[in-house]
Design an enzyme around this catalytic site. Structure first.
Site, PDB file in Angstrom:
ATOM      1  N   ASN A  13       0.834  -1.199   0.000  1.00 53.85           N
ATOM      2  CA  ASN A  13       0.000   0.000   0.000  1.00 53.85           C
ATOM      3  C   ASN A  13       0.873   1.254   0.000  1.00 53.85           C
ATOM      4  O   ASN A  13       1.941   1.292   0.606  1.00 53.85           O
ATOM      5  CB  ASN A  13      -1.004   0.000   1.159  1.00 53.85           C
ATOM      6  CG  ASN A  13      -0.391  -0.155   2.532  1.00 53.85           C
ATOM      7  OD1 ASN A  13       0.569  -0.899   2.731  1.00 53.85           O
ATOM      8  ND2 ASN A  13      -0.956   0.527   3.513  1.00 53.85           N
ATOM      9  N   ILE A  14       0.394   2.270  -0.714  1.00 55.50           N
ATOM     10  CA  ILE A  14       1.101   3.535  -0.857  1.00 55.50           C
ATOM     11  C   ILE A  14       0.135   4.646  -0.461  1.00 55.50           C
ATOM     12  O   ILE A  14      -0.861   4.877  -1.145  1.00 55.50           O
ATOM     13  CB  ILE A  14       1.577   3.756  -2.315  1.00 55.50           C
ATOM     14  CG1 ILE A  14       2.365   2.547  -2.835  1.00 55.50           C
ATOM     15  CG2 ILE A  14       2.362   5.059  -2.423  1.00 55.50           C
ATOM     16  CD1 ILE A  14       3.668   2.272  -2.132  1.00 55.50           C
ATOM     17  N   GLU A  15       0.426   5.293   0.664  1.00 55.14           N
ATOM     18  CA  GLU A  15      -0.465   6.342   1.163  1.00 55.14           C
ATOM     19  C   GLU A  15      -0.162   7.695   0.530  1.00 55.14           C
ATOM     20  O   GLU A  15       0.911   7.918  -0.025  1.00 55.14           O
ATOM     21  CB  GLU A  15      -0.330   6.476   2.681  1.00 55.14           C
ATOM     22  CG  GLU A  15      -0.914   5.330   3.444  1.00 55.14           C
ATOM     23  CD  GLU A  15      -0.851   5.517   4.939  1.00 55.14           C
ATOM     24  OE1 GLU A  15      -1.534   4.753   5.619  1.00 55.14           O
ATOM     25  OE2 GLU A  15      -0.125   6.405   5.445  1.00 55.14           O
ATOM     26  N   GLU A  30      -3.307  -4.655  -2.817  1.00 58.96           N
ATOM     27  CA  GLU A  30      -3.884  -5.537  -3.827  1.00 58.96           C
ATOM     28  C   GLU A  30      -3.898  -4.864  -5.192  1.00 58.96           C
ATOM     29  O   GLU A  30      -3.519  -5.449  -6.212  1.00 58.96           O
ATOM     30  CB  GLU A  30      -5.316  -5.942  -3.457  1.00 58.96           C
ATOM     31  CG  GLU A  30      -5.445  -6.623  -2.115  1.00 58.96           C
ATOM     32  CD  GLU A  30      -5.764  -5.654  -0.977  1.00 58.96           C
ATOM     33  OE1 GLU A  30      -5.043  -4.639  -0.801  1.00 58.96           O
ATOM     34  OE2 GLU A  30      -6.739  -5.904  -0.257  1.00 58.96           O
ATOM     35  N   CYS A  82     -10.678  -3.957   0.803  1.00 54.08           N
ATOM     36  CA  CYS A  82     -11.699  -2.914   0.742  1.00 54.08           C
ATOM     37  C   CYS A  82     -12.578  -3.138  -0.488  1.00 54.08           C
ATOM     38  O   CYS A  82     -12.283  -3.972  -1.351  1.00 54.08           O
ATOM     39  CB  CYS A  82     -11.041  -1.534   0.698  1.00 54.08           C
ATOM     40  SG  CYS A  82     -10.285  -1.114  -0.884  1.00 54.08           S
TER      41      CYS A  82
END
Length: 132
Positions: free
Chosen positions: A42-44, A55, A86
């Site tokens: 994940n990349i915020e 994903e 999600c």
């Protein structure tokens, strides 16, 4: 490759996460038909709506490299229960993976839930719904 090995790949993928705000690292690993593995994390973003989940990172990476032969997906986070994808990730999986693709949801305690893409999003809206 068995599911435990794919889970280990997803755990390693977590290390690539960019999560300066939530500190919530998620890793994903795709098993491809030829046995290779594609990882994503994940990349915020400070604007949370622009954050990309692990994903989708893995799937978009695969597709951008012309790889469309996903056999299984593993997703892992440091959660009490196996981490659920999600809604956006479920929709992308439904679009880019066969309905019977195995999805292994895990956590760092070793809990694993096995499910399929179609079970994650029953009644998914797909390209077939757009054709007359």
């Amino acid at each position: 490759m068995d599911r435990q090995m794919l889970i280990k790949e997803a755990i390693q993928a977590r290390e690539g996460a960019y999560v300066p705000y939530s500190r919530f690292q998620v890793g994903a690993a795709l098993l491809m038909k030829d046995g290779s593995v594609i990882r994503g994390a994940n990349i915020e973003n400070a604007s949370y709506g622009l954050t990309n989940c692990a994903e989708r990172t893995a799937l978009f990476k695969a597709y951008s490299e012309g790889r469309r032969d996903v056999v299984a997906i593993a997703v892992v986070a440091d959660t009490k229960r196996p981490v659920p994808p999600c809604g956006a990730c479920r929709q992308v999986m439904a679009e880019l993976c066969p309905a019977d693709t195995k999805v292994y949801l895990g956590n760092l305690q070793g809990d694993i839930q096995e499910i399929t893409v179609s079970e994650l999003l029953p009644g998914a809206f797909t390209a077939e719904d757009m054709n007359d």
